[in-house]
Each structure stands twice: as structure tokens, then as C-alpha cells.
Motif scaffolding. Structure first.
Motif, PDB file in Angstrom:
ATOM      1  N   ALA A   1      53.437  36.021  47.105  1.00 48.19           N
ATOM      2  CA  ALA A   1      53.794  35.116  46.003  1.00 48.19           C
ATOM      3  C   ALA A   1      55.300  35.091  45.794  1.00 48.19           C
ATOM      4  O   ALA A   1      55.885  34.028  45.545  1.00 48.19           O
ATOM      5  CB  ALA A   1      53.089  35.559  44.724  1.00 48.19           C
ATOM      6  N   ARG A   2      55.936  36.240  45.935  1.00 52.35           N
ATOM      7  CA  ARG A   2      57.405  36.314  45.794  1.00 52.35           C
ATOM      8  C   ARG A   2      58.096  35.574  46.931  1.00 52.35           C
ATOM      9  O   ARG A   2      59.092  34.882  46.718  1.00 52.35           O
ATOM     10  CB  ARG A   2      57.822  37.785  45.765  1.00 52.35           C
ATOM     11  CG  ARG A   2      59.282  38.004  45.704  1.00 52.35           C
ATOM     12  CD  ARG A   2      59.803  37.711  44.311  1.00 52.35           C
ATOM     13  NE  ARG A   2      61.212  38.017  44.275  1.00 52.35           N
ATOM     14  CZ  ARG A   2      62.131  37.151  43.890  1.00 52.35           C
ATOM     15  NH1 ARG A   2      61.782  35.956  43.506  1.00 52.35           N
ATOM     16  NH2 ARG A   2      63.384  37.486  43.880  1.00 52.35           N
TER      17      ARG A   2
ATOM     18  N   MET B   1      58.171  31.657  46.639  1.00 50.44           N
ATOM     19  CA  MET B   1      59.031  31.020  45.619  1.00 50.44           C
ATOM     20  C   MET B   1      60.281  30.446  46.210  1.00 50.44           C
ATOM     21  O   MET B   1      60.858  30.732  47.107  1.00 50.44           O
ATOM     22  CB  MET B   1      59.395  32.019  44.538  1.00 50.44           C
ATOM     23  CG  MET B   1      58.234  32.386  43.685  1.00 50.44           C
ATOM     24  SD  MET B   1      58.787  33.515  42.430  1.00 50.44           S
ATOM     25  CE  MET B   1      57.537  33.305  41.249  1.00 50.44           C
TER      26      MET B   1
END
Length: 87
Positions: free
Chosen positions: A83-84, A87
Motif C-alpha cells: 500500500a505504501r 502511493m
């Protein structure tokens, strides 16, 4: 222990399925948005795959507990890192 416990068989299959899905998604993310941040989720998900395969051969309850906890931590870390990286 794998042959005796239905819960362990279900956990093994779930860990294998989730780890495989996370590995595939991390590799797809690497191709979609190339960046070095994708290395961490790929490594975590591959390690969780390796430990999931090792879980099937565990002989004692302690080994099952340690491997299960490690797999859980690696799957959560792979998801958070993916998820990081997205981004």
C-alpha cells in the motif's frame, strides 16, 4: 501434525493463497509503477510463501505457533508495504 489437524490444513491453505496473491499483486505493481519500494513487499510475500510451505512439515505445536505468527506478521507487512509503494 498436518495430517491430524483440519484447522492447520485450513490455515496452511489460507496462508498459501494469501501469500501467492500478495506476491502476484506486488510483482504486477512493480511492472505498473516501477520503483525500488516494491522490493520490500515482494520479499515479505515470498518469505511468507516459504514459511507457509514449511508450516506443512511442522512436527510440534511450538513450531506451528512460531511459523503461524511469522507468516501473519509477514503478510501484514507485505500488505502495508505494498500500500505504501502504491502511493
Amino acid at each position: 501434525m498436518y495430517e491430524e489437524s483440519a484447522l492447520l490444513r485450513q490455515g496452511f491453505f489460507s496462508a498459501l493463497l494469501i501469500s501467492t496473491a500478495l506476491t502476484a499483486l506486488a510483482v504486477l505493481g512493480l511492472f505498473a509503477r516501477p520503483h525500488w519500494l516494491w522490493a520490500a513487499p515482494i520479499v515479505c510475500s515470498v518469505l511468507s510463501l516459504i514459511f507457509a510451505l514449511r508450516l506443512r512439515r511442522a512436527r510440534t505445536r511450538g513450531a506451528v505457533a512460531i511459523l503461524s505468527g511469522t507468516i501473519l506478521a509477514l503478510v501484514v507487512a507485505a500488505g502495508c508495504l505494498a500500500a505504501r509503494a502504491a502511493m
